[in-house]
Scaffold this motif. Structure first.
Motif, PDB file in Angstrom:
ATOM      1  N   ARG A 116      27.642   6.081 -20.981  1.00 16.23           N
ATOM      2  CA  ARG A 116      26.831   6.043 -22.199  1.00 16.23           C
ATOM      3  C   ARG A 116      25.338   6.181 -21.905  1.00 16.23           C
ATOM      4  O   ARG A 116      24.542   6.358 -22.823  1.00 16.23           O
ATOM      5  CB  ARG A 116      27.080   4.732 -22.945  1.00 16.23           C
ATOM      6  N   SER A 117      24.976   6.118 -20.642  1.00 14.27           N
ATOM      7  CA  SER A 117      23.562   6.245 -20.291  1.00 14.27           C
ATOM      8  C   SER A 117      23.137   7.704 -20.308  1.00 14.27           C
ATOM      9  O   SER A 117      23.952   8.596 -20.066  1.00 14.27           O
ATOM     10  CB  SER A 117      23.303   5.641 -18.904  1.00 14.27           C
ATOM     11  N   PRO A 118      21.859   7.998 -20.608  1.00 15.21           N
ATOM     12  CA  PRO A 118      21.392   9.395 -20.622  1.00 15.21           C
ATOM     13  C   PRO A 118      21.552  10.018 -19.231  1.00 15.21           C
ATOM     14  O   PRO A 118      21.126   9.430 -18.237  1.00 15.21           O
ATOM     15  CB  PRO A 118      19.912   9.276 -21.014  1.00 15.21           C
ATOM     16  N   HIS A 119      22.170  11.172 -19.156  1.00 14.01           N
ATOM     17  CA  HIS A 119      22.420  11.764 -17.843  1.00 14.01           C
ATOM     18  C   HIS A 119      21.129  12.270 -17.218  1.00 14.01           C
ATOM     19  O   HIS A 119      20.174  12.630 -17.916  1.00 14.01           O
ATOM     20  CB  HIS A 119      23.451  12.878 -17.938  1.00 14.01           C
ATOM     21  N   MET A 120      21.104  12.305 -15.899  1.00 12.64           N
ATOM     22  CA  MET A 120      19.933  12.751 -15.147  1.00 12.64           C
ATOM     23  C   MET A 120      19.904  14.260 -14.996  1.00 12.64           C
ATOM     24  O   MET A 120      18.864  14.892 -15.059  1.00 12.64           O
ATOM     25  CB  MET A 120      19.933  12.088 -13.759  1.00 12.64           C
ATOM     26  N   CYS A 121      21.066  14.850 -14.750  1.00 13.46           N
ATOM     27  CA  CYS A 121      21.182  16.302 -14.598  1.00 13.46           C
ATOM     28  C   CYS A 121      22.654  16.671 -14.659  1.00 13.46           C
ATOM     29  O   CYS A 121      23.523  15.792 -14.727  1.00 13.46           O
ATOM     30  CB  CYS A 121      20.553  16.782 -13.288  1.00 13.46           C
ATOM     31  N   ALA A 122      22.927  17.956 -14.662  1.00 11.73           N
ATOM     32  CA  ALA A 122      24.302  18.454 -14.612  1.00 11.73           C
ATOM     33  C   ALA A 122      24.467  19.302 -13.361  1.00 11.73           C
ATOM     34  O   ALA A 122      23.544  20.010 -12.950  1.00 11.73           O
ATOM     35  CB  ALA A 122      24.622  19.266 -15.856  1.00 11.73           C
ATOM     36  N   LEU A 123      25.650  19.244 -12.755  1.00 14.32           N
ATOM     37  CA  LEU A 123      25.940  20.004 -11.550  1.00 14.32           C
ATOM     38  C   LEU A 123      27.154  20.897 -11.783  1.00 14.32           C
ATOM     39  O   LEU A 123      28.067  20.555 -12.524  1.00 14.32           O
ATOM     40  CB  LEU A 123      26.208  19.076 -10.363  1.00 14.32           C
ATOM     41  N   SER A 124      27.149  22.038 -11.112  1.00 17.57           N
ATOM     42  CA  SER A 124      28.237  23.005 -11.214  1.00 17.57           C
ATOM     43  C   SER A 124      29.315  22.747 -10.175  1.00 17.57           C
ATOM     44  O   SER A 124      29.080  22.124  -9.134  1.00 17.57           O
ATOM     45  CB  SER A 124      27.674  24.417 -10.997  1.00 17.57           C
ATOM     46  N   MET A 125      30.490  23.291 -10.460  1.00 15.93           N
ATOM     47  CA  MET A 125      31.522  23.363  -9.427  1.00 15.93           C
ATOM     48  C   MET A 125      30.929  23.970  -8.156  1.00 15.93           C
ATOM     49  O   MET A 125      30.138  24.913  -8.215  1.00 15.93           O
ATOM     50  CB  MET A 125      32.686  24.236  -9.893  1.00 15.93           C
ATOM     51  N   GLY A 126      31.286  23.418  -7.018  1.00 14.15           N
ATOM     52  CA  GLY A 126      30.781  23.899  -5.738  1.00 14.15           C
ATOM     53  C   GLY A 126      29.569  23.160  -5.230  1.00 14.15           C
ATOM     54  O   GLY A 126      29.218  23.289  -4.047  1.00 14.15           O
ATOM     55  N   SER A 127      28.898  22.392  -6.091  1.00 14.66           N
ATOM     56  CA  SER A 127      27.755  21.591  -5.647  1.00 14.66           C
ATOM     57  C   SER A 127      28.223  20.514  -4.688  1.00 14.66           C
ATOM     58  O   SER A 127      29.366  20.031  -4.775  1.00 14.66           O
ATOM     59  CB  SER A 127      27.062  20.950  -6.845  1.00 14.66           C
ATOM     60  N   ARG A 128      27.317  20.118  -3.783  1.00 14.85           N
ATOM     61  CA  ARG A 128      27.678  19.169  -2.734  1.00 14.85           C
ATOM     62  C   ARG A 128      26.786  17.931  -2.810  1.00 14.85           C
ATOM     63  O   ARG A 128      25.570  18.057  -2.977  1.00 14.85           O
ATOM     64  CB  ARG A 128      27.522  19.830  -1.357  1.00 14.85           C
ATOM     65  N   VAL A 129      27.396  16.767  -2.699  1.00 16.26           N
ATOM     66  CA  VAL A 129      26.666  15.511  -2.802  1.00 16.26           C
ATOM     67  C   VAL A 129      27.113  14.558  -1.699  1.00 16.26           C
ATOM     68  O   VAL A 129      28.199  14.713  -1.125  1.00 16.26           O
ATOM     69  CB  VAL A 129      26.889  14.843  -4.182  1.00 16.26           C
ATOM     70  N   GLU A 130      26.260  13.578  -1.426  1.00 18.82           N
ATOM     71  CA  GLU A 130      26.606  12.537  -0.447  1.00 18.82           C
ATOM     72  C   GLU A 130      26.968  11.263  -1.193  1.00 18.82           C
ATOM     73  O   GLU A 130      26.137  10.695  -1.909  1.00 18.82           O
ATOM     74  CB  GLU A 130      25.442  12.277   0.502  1.00 18.82           C
TER      75      GLU A 130
END
Length: 282
Positions: A116-130
């Motif tokens: 419910r919190s405002p999102h920071m950003c959107a990421l696409s399929m294939g994006s990589r995160v730690e």
């Protein structure tokens, strides 16, 4: 040797070390490893924001920075070797390695494990995160990111774990995604970007543009042999067969990723762009 500026980094003043002895340049350099730090970053053939884009790099993808000047970085992508320019603010030196990749067409990063919190950003399929932890809120499981933020756990898998073994199933997830020349993400994608990203998410390394794909992917087959997963190439266009009668492709006719009767597509495309140049099976 015929060099392609899309895959070989060379200018009169500078070239990548791998091209020493093949091109003339004032100096040769090894790139500095870096990573994309924005959700989607266009890669351009010249350091000018009004210049058209060749392709896009996704959050967390790695590259080599060959030069920095006037706010621009000249880079070479690690995944497919594509060379181009992007704002140097879009990259940072590598300090850690991603652990997970996005396996849905697009998803959100929240500031906390709370949808419910405002999102920071959107990421696409294939994006990589730690990922560094996990949490649960009202039965929804989140993974926590090293740089802050949380993502829906079901939208991520450990790198090396693929969401499906069938690239057609992956490609179909992008139906109605807007067409974007040079696009390579769940926010906008072109024909060869759809093929590359779909195959990447099944664990296959694929070059970016249609001419590269036609020259390197699979083996030639006849039109009458087409079945699910086969690729059809035109000059400057590519589509993937969903079945023997249906073409799945990002196209400028519908300006989306769309399903189209294959025979009708051949006739529609043919009057202006000629007929297919190749049929290939992976």
């Amino acid at each position: 040797m015929q060099l392609d500026r899309r895959l070989h980094a060379f200018r009169p003043d500078l070239a990548e070390t791998a091209l020493k002895g093949q091109v003339e340049a004032l100096r040769f350099v090894d790139g500095t490893k870096a990573r994309i730090t924005v959700p989607v970053m266009p890669l351009r053939p010249c350091p000018d924001a009004t210049c058209g884009i060749d392709t896009e790099l996704l959050f967390g993808e790695s590259l080599e920075v060959l030069d920095r000047a006037s706010g621009w970085a000249w880079v070479k992508a690690d995944f497919d070797g594509y060379v181009g320019y992007l704002p140097e603010t879009a990259v940072s030196e590598i300090s850690s390695e991603p652990t997970h990749h996005v396996v849905v067409s697009r998803t959100f990063v929240y500031p906390a494990p709370e949808l419910r919190s405002p999102h920071m950003c959107a990421l696409s399929m294939g994006s990589r995160v730690e990922v560094v932890g996990e949490a649960e809120t009202r039965g929804t499981r989140y993974l926590l990111l090293s740089g802050g933020g949380a993502m829906i756990a079901d939208h991520l898998l450990p790198i090396g774990t693929m969401p499906d073994s069938d690239p057609v199933t992956i490609a179909a997830r992008f139906v109605e995604t807007p067409y974007l020349w040079g696009g390579r993400s769940g926010f906008g994608i072109d024909c060869s970007g759809l093929v590359q990203l779909s195959l990447m998410m099944t664990g296959r390394k694929v070059l970016r543009d249609t001419d590269m794909q036609e020259a390197t992917l699979g083996r030639k087959i006849d039109r009458g042999d087409l079945r699910r997963g086969d690729l059809v190439f035109w000059k400057g266009h590519v589509g993937m067969m969903e079945d023997e009668a249906t073409l799945l492709h990002a196209n400028g006719h519908t300006m989306t990723v769309a399903r189209e009767n294959f025979d009708a597509a051949v006739e529609r495309i043919g009057w202006l762009y000629h007929y297919p140049t190749a049929y290939r099976r992976l």
